[in-house]
Design an enzyme around this catalytic site. Sequence first.
Site, mmCIF file in Angstrom:
data_model
loop_
_atom_site.group_PDB
_atom_site.id
_atom_site.type_symbol
_atom_site.label_atom_id
_atom_site.label_comp_id
_atom_site.label_asym_id
_atom_site.label_seq_id
_atom_site.Cartn_x
_atom_site.Cartn_y
_atom_site.Cartn_z
ATOM 1 N N ASP A 112 -0.395 9.194 6.322
ATOM 2 C CA ASP A 112 -1.203 8.278 6.911
ATOM 3 C C ASP A 112 -0.961 8.642 8.540
ATOM 4 O O ASP A 112 0.240 8.634 8.910
ATOM 5 C CB ASP A 112 -1.029 6.788 6.646
ATOM 6 C CG ASP A 112 -1.905 6.227 5.674
ATOM 7 O OD1 ASP A 112 -2.889 7.027 5.510
ATOM 8 O OD2 ASP A 112 -1.352 5.252 4.993
ATOM 9 N N GLU B 94 -11.068 1.976 -1.342
ATOM 10 C CA GLU B 94 -10.193 0.480 -1.515
ATOM 11 C C GLU B 94 -10.680 -0.752 -1.600
ATOM 12 O O GLU B 94 -11.821 -1.034 -0.586
ATOM 13 C CB GLU B 94 -9.044 0.529 -0.457
ATOM 14 C CG GLU B 94 -8.128 -0.693 -0.790
ATOM 15 C CD GLU B 94 -6.645 -0.943 0.221
ATOM 16 O OE1 GLU B 94 -6.077 -1.632 0.064
ATOM 17 O OE2 GLU B 94 -6.714 0.158 1.058
#
Length: 277
Positions: A89, A188
Amino acid sequence: MMSKHVRGTRVTVPDIRARKSGEKIVCLTAYTKPMAELLDPHCDILLVGDSVGMVLHGLPSPVGVTLDMMLLHGQAVMRGSQHALVVVDLPFGSYERGPDQAFKTASKVMRKTGCQAVKVEAAEGVAESISFLVSRGIPVMGHVGLRPQATNIDGGFKAKGRTADERERVLAEARAVDAAGAFAILVEGVAPDLADEITATVKAPTIGIGASKDCDGQVLVTDDMLGLFDWTPKFVRRYADLRALIDRAASQYSEDVRTGRFPAEAEIYKLRTVRGS
């Protein structure tokens, strides 16, 4: 047919792209070398997520995660893996300013860790940066729906796509990320029908978390899946209860130390007697 994990052969970005509408993609988070070693044979992707800030460092959200933290954990996971594609990330504040900042950060992450790809959340304008990175040899995974780095705007971790406008915004983000060249898209915290629409709309494989079983793959935070926390989100299935196991082990160790049962004779080094001394 399940893919064979050949020792020393690492999954590539084209391998993941080719799994669209095919064999499901298995992804888990990893932040340390020992955990990466355990997960690596079973996963297609190991995600060094900025969730590390909450899971290992006790932060309330990923917003406080620094680039140095991501580099440290990315390096550890690369040392412990040899099969899975490792994705790191980009932390909050390290890529949103534009393509130049994103490239500077992403290239540093790949150079310092040796990872194969980076992940970014699909905030406004990020699609342009994704295109910029991809055209310069940096594979990018996009992230749409519930975006943890945006918790201060959203007022917490809230599912997305509950209204018609919000639903269209998530779809637009997914289309933009896909058109920009993302090799995969993490979806998500959205309703299954929205996740399914995203999966059917984009060319890149989708990886769901709190989304739909019909995404092209699934990801969970490993520590949630292993039962290391008292509370876990609704979408998590606990495959172990390591919190209770660790508690029992620590309790037994404590008792053995206090009662003198540890260390025992077998656990103590003995001095060898040297002849003639």
